[in-house]
Design an enzyme around this catalytic site. Structure first.
Site, PDB file in Angstrom:
ATOM      1  N   ASP A 186      59.321 -32.507  10.231  1.00 35.35           N
ATOM      2  CA  ASP A 186      60.310 -31.821  10.155  1.00 35.35           C
ATOM      3  C   ASP A 186      59.981 -30.250  10.119  1.00 35.35           C
ATOM      4  OD1 ASP A 186      62.707 -30.510   9.915  1.00 35.35           O
ATOM      5  OD2 ASP A 186      63.092 -31.413   7.864  1.00 35.35           O
ATOM      6  N   GLU A 220      64.871 -22.086   9.156  1.00 38.78           N
ATOM      7  CA  GLU A 220      66.032 -23.109   9.212  1.00 38.78           C
ATOM      8  C   GLU A 220      66.020 -24.017   7.817  1.00 38.78           C
ATOM      9  OE1 GLU A 220      67.764 -27.250   9.762  1.00 38.78           O
ATOM     10  OE2 GLU A 220      65.664 -26.578   8.987  1.00 38.78           O
TER      11      GLU A 220
END
Length: 380
Positions: A186, A220
């Site tokens: 991720d 993010e």
């Protein structure tokens, strides 16, 4: 399109080798720019380092965008402790349970130092059963620096300071059966998938119906992500990120997991259904899922005021934000879907304009839902 999985894996391995906790992403931005240049893709970079690359299409209006993030979870120095160790806090949302035992790099103004994150009571020879009963929290771990330090003054002399950023080692392993185990899949797996998509589109020399942007965001993990990097011409945004495989979730480590909603709410009906249709037409394995404690780059873009249709396609990751695992099948499947989407015709032509009349506005099916009153129907 045929996806070069060797290129995909090699790109992922290179990305994983570059430390990039949120707030310390300059090096990986430069690496991504270098690869985009090698692929001969035009790009622009924001002040802080988000990248906006573009493949030209027949029309710049109603452009499409795909986004993945270069930053990862990490940590930051909160305090120089009197015992010569560092108190740290998380960057991004992750448990100290997964920090215990991690090898790490601390970036100071005088250079980088290696170290290990340990629980306060790390030795059973000293604390006996207390090593199993101490709480799981960030206040119960500390970073042991691999340098000759005995106290606060030694740490300061070597250049350690409050606010220093900490990168967690990925511990990557690429298995012969195509499982990939690593921290920071991720979203470096998502970034590698974007590069594999670009490589396929360039190799096949396809004609795109509209401009296609590839966005690489850098904040993010702290919720900012795609907030400031789109253009007004972008009509649709597809985020690529990890899906959460766990009991009660439909995500899988194989195929594409299409998110129908996250904690920000439902994704765009028409764009999401288009992606599902493309999977079915191209015989790409897929499943749908909803994520309750999750948000992505698309949420940041919408909250920043961009009026775009948004969707989220994910690769199923086991133990997200921990010791993560994915299968190459999922990454290849996503790249196949993204290439199919890139060349698919634009169905809602009205989206070329930011605002307009009702003409051309789409309709969601209501045939089987007796909701709205019709002529001759009794009013409730």
């Amino acid at each position: 399109m045929t996806i070069d999985t060797v290129y995909l894996k090699d790109t992922l391995a290179e990305l994983l080798s570059i430390a990039s906790p949120t707030g310390y992403t300059d090096t990986i931005v430069r690496a991504a720019v270098g690869e985009l240049r090698r692929l001969e893709v035009e790009m622009e970079i924001t002040r802080r380092g988000a990248i906006r690359a573009r493949l030209p299409g027949k029309s710049p209006r109603g452009a499409r965008a795909m986004i993945a993030h270069l930053d990862t979870i990490g940590a930051q120095v909160k305090l120089l402790k009197e015992n010569g160790r560092l108190e740290i806090v998380p960057v991004g949302t992750w448990s100290s349970r997964f920090a215990e035992g991690a090898r790490a790099t601390v970036f100071t103004d005088k250079g980088a130092y290696r170290g290990t994150i340990l629980p306060l009571k790390a030795s059973g020879h000293v604390y006996n059963e207390e090593i199993d009963t101490q709480p799981v929290s960030w206040s119960n771990v500390e970073l042991r620096v691999d340098a000759l330090v005995k106290g606060h003054e030694d740490l300061a002399r070597l250049g350690f300071a409050i606010g220093d950023l900490v990168a967690i080692d990925p511990q990557s392993e690429f298995m012969d059966n195509d499982f990939i185990v690593s921290r920071h899949l991720d979203d470096k797996a998502g970034v590698a998938t974007l590069f594999a998509t670009i490589e396929a589109l360039k190799r096949e020399k396809v004609e795109l119906p509209v401009d296609l942007f590839f966005i690489f965001s850098i904040f993010e993990e702290v919720g900012i992500g795609g907030a400031s990097v789109l253009t007004d011409d972008v009509a649709s945004l597809v985020a690529i990120d990890n899906g959460t495989t766990a009991p009660g979730q439909a995500s899988a480590e194989f195929g594409v997991t299409i998110a129908m909603a996250d904690q920000s709410g439902p994704f765009d009906y028409h764009l999401t259904h288009k992606l599902v249709k493309l999977c079915e037409e191209n015989e790409i394995r897929y499943q749908k899922d909803l994520f309750r404690y999750y948000r992505s780059d698309s949420a940041a873009a919408l909250q920043a005021g961009y009026d775009v249709r948004s969707a989220l396609v994910t690769f199923g990751v086991d133990a997200s934000h921990g010791y993560e695992r994915v299968h190459l099948h999922a990454l290849r499947s996503i790249a196949e879907l993204l290439t199919a989407y890139a060349v698919s015709p634009v169905e809602i032509v009205r989206d070329r304009e930011a605002i307009g009349s009702i003409a051309g506005f789409p309709t969601q099916p209501m045939e089987d839902a007796d909701v709205f009153p019709r002529p001759g129907k009794p009013q409730l």
